[in-house]
Design an enzyme around this catalytic site. Structure first.
Site, PDB file in Angstrom:
ATOM      1  CE  LYS A   1      -1.776   2.610   3.151  1.00 12.23           C
ATOM      2  NZ  LYS A   1      -1.637   3.915   2.457  1.00 12.23           N
TER       3      LYS A   1
ATOM      4  CD  GLU B   1      13.996   0.530   8.030  1.00 13.92           C
ATOM      5  OE1 GLU B   1      14.608   1.462   8.585  1.00 13.92           O
ATOM      6  OE2 GLU B   1      14.517  -0.559   7.756  1.00 13.92           O
TER       7      GLU B   1
ATOM      8  CB  CYS C   1      13.290   8.671   7.878  1.00 14.88           C
ATOM      9  SG  CYS C   1      13.938   7.564   6.640  1.00 14.88           S
TER      10      CYS C   1
ATOM     11  CD  GLU D   1      10.764  12.136  11.404  1.00 16.15           C
ATOM     12  OE1 GLU D   1       9.640  11.665  11.636  1.00 16.15           O
ATOM     13  OE2 GLU D   1      11.625  11.532  10.735  1.00 16.15           O
TER      14      GLU D   1
HETATM   15  P1  NAI Z   1       2.132   8.060   8.385  1.00 18.07           P
HETATM   16  O1  NAI Z   1       3.014   7.231   9.243  1.00 18.07           O
HETATM   17  O2  NAI Z   1       0.739   8.297   8.822  1.00 18.07           O
HETATM   18  O3  NAI Z   1       2.053   7.415   6.909  1.00 18.07           O
HETATM   19  C1  NAI Z   1       2.891   6.418   6.406  1.00 18.07           C
HETATM   20  C2  NAI Z   1       2.052   5.307   5.770  1.00 18.07           C
HETATM   21  O4  NAI Z   1       1.303   4.643   6.777  1.00 18.07           O
HETATM   22  C3  NAI Z   1       1.037   5.790   4.747  1.00 18.07           C
HETATM   23  O5  NAI Z   1       0.976   4.835   3.703  1.00 18.07           O
HETATM   24  C4  NAI Z   1      -0.256   5.795   5.537  1.00 18.07           C
HETATM   25  O6  NAI Z   1      -1.408   5.655   4.742  1.00 18.07           O
HETATM   26  C5  NAI Z   1      -0.078   4.594   6.428  1.00 18.07           C
HETATM   27  N1  NAI Z   1      -0.858   4.586   7.664  1.00 18.07           N
HETATM   28  C6  NAI Z   1      -1.345   5.640   8.365  1.00 18.07           C
HETATM   29  N2  NAI Z   1      -1.990   5.223   9.465  1.00 18.07           N
HETATM   30  C7  NAI Z   1      -1.910   3.874   9.487  1.00 18.07           C
HETATM   31  C8  NAI Z   1      -2.359   2.855  10.382  1.00 18.07           C
HETATM   32  N3  NAI Z   1      -3.025   3.148  11.490  1.00 18.07           N
HETATM   33  N4  NAI Z   1      -2.070   1.579  10.095  1.00 18.07           N
HETATM   34  C9  NAI Z   1      -1.380   1.250   8.987  1.00 18.07           C
HETATM   35  N5  NAI Z   1      -0.938   2.160   8.107  1.00 18.07           N
HETATM   36  C10 NAI Z   1      -1.189   3.457   8.346  1.00 18.07           C
HETATM   37  O7  NAI Z   1       2.868   9.428   8.136  1.00 18.07           O
HETATM   38  P2  NAI Z   1       2.216  10.833   7.687  1.00 18.07           P
HETATM   39  O8  NAI Z   1       0.976  11.115   8.469  1.00 18.07           O
HETATM   40  O9  NAI Z   1       2.117  10.843   6.222  1.00 18.07           O
HETATM   41  O10 NAI Z   1       3.337  11.860   8.164  1.00 18.07           O
HETATM   42  C11 NAI Z   1       3.365  12.307   9.506  1.00 18.07           C
HETATM   43  C12 NAI Z   1       4.773  12.436   9.990  1.00 18.07           C
HETATM   44  O11 NAI Z   1       5.398  11.164   9.996  1.00 18.07           O
HETATM   45  C13 NAI Z   1       5.685  13.278   9.122  1.00 18.07           C
HETATM   46  O12 NAI Z   1       5.570  14.625   9.435  1.00 18.07           O
HETATM   47  C14 NAI Z   1       7.035  12.729   9.469  1.00 18.07           C
HETATM   48  O13 NAI Z   1       7.528  13.329  10.633  1.00 18.07           O
HETATM   49  C15 NAI Z   1       6.767  11.280   9.724  1.00 18.07           C
HETATM   50  N6  NAI Z   1       7.102  10.441   8.559  1.00 18.07           N
HETATM   51  C16 NAI Z   1       8.229   9.715   8.607  1.00 18.07           C
HETATM   52  C17 NAI Z   1       8.596   8.955   7.527  1.00 18.07           C
HETATM   53  C18 NAI Z   1       9.844   8.156   7.541  1.00 18.07           C
HETATM   54  O14 NAI Z   1      10.282   7.717   6.491  1.00 18.07           O
HETATM   55  N7  NAI Z   1      10.411   7.919   8.676  1.00 18.07           N
HETATM   56  C19 NAI Z   1       7.808   8.932   6.295  1.00 18.07           C
HETATM   57  C20 NAI Z   1       6.584   9.695   6.364  1.00 18.07           C
HETATM   58  C21 NAI Z   1       6.281  10.427   7.464  1.00 18.07           C
END
Ligand code: NAI
Ligand code: MG
Length: 506
Positions: free
Chosen positions: A211, A285, A319, A416
């Site tokens: 996904k 990750e 990240c 972050e």
């Molecule tokens: P997120 O963690 O919500 O999204 C990442 C993925 O997880 C997306 O595909 C999303 O649809 C999915 N997701 C969301 N809620 C879920 C759940 N309960 N169960 C399973 N999958 C779920 O990140 P978001 O909201 O896009 O960004 C928020 C913050 O997260 C950013 O500001 C940043 O600080 C951090 N982030 C860190 C990343 C990294 O690579 N470490 C990547 C993206 C965001």
């Protein structure tokens, strides 16, 4: 977009030792780069995408679609399906059937051929992938063209090579595939993250339900086309779109054997709780707050370039971004001055323009989050500096931002931000900087700049971070493992280590 103004730095020239009369260098401040946008004519996009299940695109049972927009224009690019729990069920069923029926039984060298084929088709269509990545996610074309897409192909090539060599990866351990892998990825490296997840899973004989993030689904859907073109048996790779609820349905599906997640620490914790007590294997990750450490004996201009690369390129949507800068006190003023000069030269704007250094922030909520942190930094008493570059009228943009006089207790140092925001602190001794660098809940990456090899080894051995770069930053290779300590995650991806989460060993 018209012409982009590029100012050069205001650095005073060094004194020349030449006996000839020193020519006073003049720095022009008003020359420009003409716009150099990458063409989009060759890109084929549907106006609406279904779910890629069992080898073909189909309508979602939910009947719902949502728009993916370009963050640089705020215009809709396409509608994509919003997968419901029933759709997730269909995808997992297809993956299970493919696992039992074909993929896990296939001769490993045959599996390898399919993965090589995927890699080659990505290479052939690299230009199209790069443009779509920049349109959908906002990152500069220079980055998607030179980093994301070649590395994505590289991961498929690398793991294709392992498919028939697993007994050498795990000598005397008889590696067996785990089964159906549920994989959830973020929006900062959409195709690359898909490659990180899919390639090792396929090489080890697993099938996949992936996904992508809701703001950047298009390159994953294009990858589905590649998978069709490579003629993979139906159901081996399924790609379903949706937001958090779809992700949660995948995590909670009882017939999924392994979860691989990259994203926020917050969601990582939710996932870990959701699968606690089940037999599901998992890798996470998560976030980071990398320390980039510059010693007085470093090549300063090189370090400044590394700092810029570490936090400003790709809008800080990384990240492992070097978001905490530690500079040795004796060179701090010099480094900050040169950094500000360099920041003034960075071009923020159209992601499809080849001159662009910093593209669009991925989404409106992310821009709001970054702005909130910039306000918090000022309220906490840190001193702000932002470059004076012009910003386009439409779209989500953020100027490169520097905070000096930051301290360990500041939220901009601890949390972050995931944007082009750098917090600078100073230090005097090696011991002091190691303590400060490790004083964070995260531990994904770090960097050290010095011309002393011994210092590099001392620091890298003591930093609690999964990856530490020396005299460089943000360098990746499919053969090196990547992953975090502490709240930055569990498990490793990439390299030989990246095979382990996808096998059961006897
Ligand atoms: P997120 O963690 O919500 O999204 C990442 C993925 O997880 C997306 O595909 C999303 O649809 C999915 N997701 C969301 N809620 C879920 C759940 N309960 N169960 C399973 N999958 C779920 O990140 P978001 O909201 O896009 O960004 C928020 C913050 O997260 C950013 O500001 C940043 O600080 C951090 N982030 C860190 C990343 C990294 O690579 N470490 C990547 C993206 C965001
Ligand atoms: Mg988008």
């Amino acid at each position: 977009m018209g012409k982009t103004r590029r100012k050069t730095g205001t650095t005073t020239p060094r004194k020349s030792r030449s006996p000839r009369p020193v020519r006073k260098l003049k720095f022009a401040t008003d020359w420009t780069y003409s716009a150099a946008p990458e063409s989009t004519d060759h890109v084929r996009l549907e106006s609406r995408y279904g779910l890629f299940i069992d080898g073909k695109f189909s309508e979602p049972r939910s009947g719902r679609y949502f728009a993916t927009i370009s963050p640089s224009t705020e215009k809709k690019i396409a509608d994509v399906a919003d997968a419901s729990t029933a759709d997730v069920g269909r995808a997992v069923k297809a993956a299970r059937r493919a696992f039992d029926g074909t993929w896990s039984k296939m001769k490993p060298s045959e599996r390898g051929k399919y993965i090589f084929r995927i890699a080659r088709i990505i290479q052939e269509r690299a230009r199209e992938f790069a443009v779509v990545e920049s349109m959908d996610g906002g990152k500069p074309i220079r980055e998607s063209r030179d980093v994301d897409i070649p590395l994505a192909a590289g991961h498929f090539f690398y793991y294709a090579g392992w498919a028939d060599k697993l007994p050498y990866a795990f000598p005397c351990r008889d590696p067996k595939p785990v089964g159906v892998a549920g994989q959830i990825i973020p929006w900062n490296f959409p195709l690359l993250m898909a490659a990180w997840k899919i390639a090792p899973a396929l090489a080890t004989g697993n099938t996949v339900v992936l996904k992508p993030a809701e703001t950047t689904p298009l390159t994953a859907l294009k990858l589905a086309e590649v998978i069709q073109e490579a003629d993979l048996p139906p159901g081996v790779v399924n790609i379903i779109t949706g937001a958090g609820e779809t992700g949660a349905a995948l995590v909670n599906h009882p017939d999924v054997d392994k979860i691989a997640f990259t994203g926020s620490t917050e969601v990582g914790k939710i996932i870990q709780k959701a699968i606690a007590g089940s037999k599901k294997k998992f890798t996470l990750e998560l976030g980071g707050k990398a320390a980039n450490i510059v010693f007085e004996d470093a090549a300063i201009d090189q370090a400044v370039e590394g700092i810029v690369n570490g936090i400003f390129f790709n809008q800080g949507h990384v990240c492992c971004a070097g978001s905490r800068l530690f500079v040795q006190e004796s060179v701090a003023d010099d480094v900050v001055r040169r950094l500000k000069d360099r920041m003034e030269t960075l071009i923020v704007g159209d992601p499809l323009d080849k001159n662009t250094d910093i593209g669009a922030i991925n989404s409106k909520p992310q821009l709001e989050k970054i702005r909130e942190y910039i306000q918090i930094g000022q309220d906490e008493g840190a001193e702000i500096y932002q470059s004076s570059c012009p910003l386009p009228a439409k779209g989500y943009w953020c100027r490169p931002t520097l905070f000096t006089k930051a301290s360990q207790s500041h939220r901009i140092v601890q949390e972050e931000i995931f944007g082009p925001v750098l917090a600078v602190q100073t230090f005097r001794t090696v011991e002091e900087v190691i303590e400060k660098a490790n004083n964070t809940p995260y531990g994904l990456s770090g960097g050290v700049w010095t011309d002393k090899g011994a210092k590099i080894f001392k620091i890298t051995g003591k930093l609690r971070a999964g990856v530490v770069w020396a005299n460089t930053f943000n360098m990746f290779d499919p053969s090196s493992p990547f992953g975090g300590y502490k709240e930055s995650g569990v498990g490793r991806e990439g390299g030989l280590h990246g095979l382990l989460p996808y096998v059961n060993l006897s």
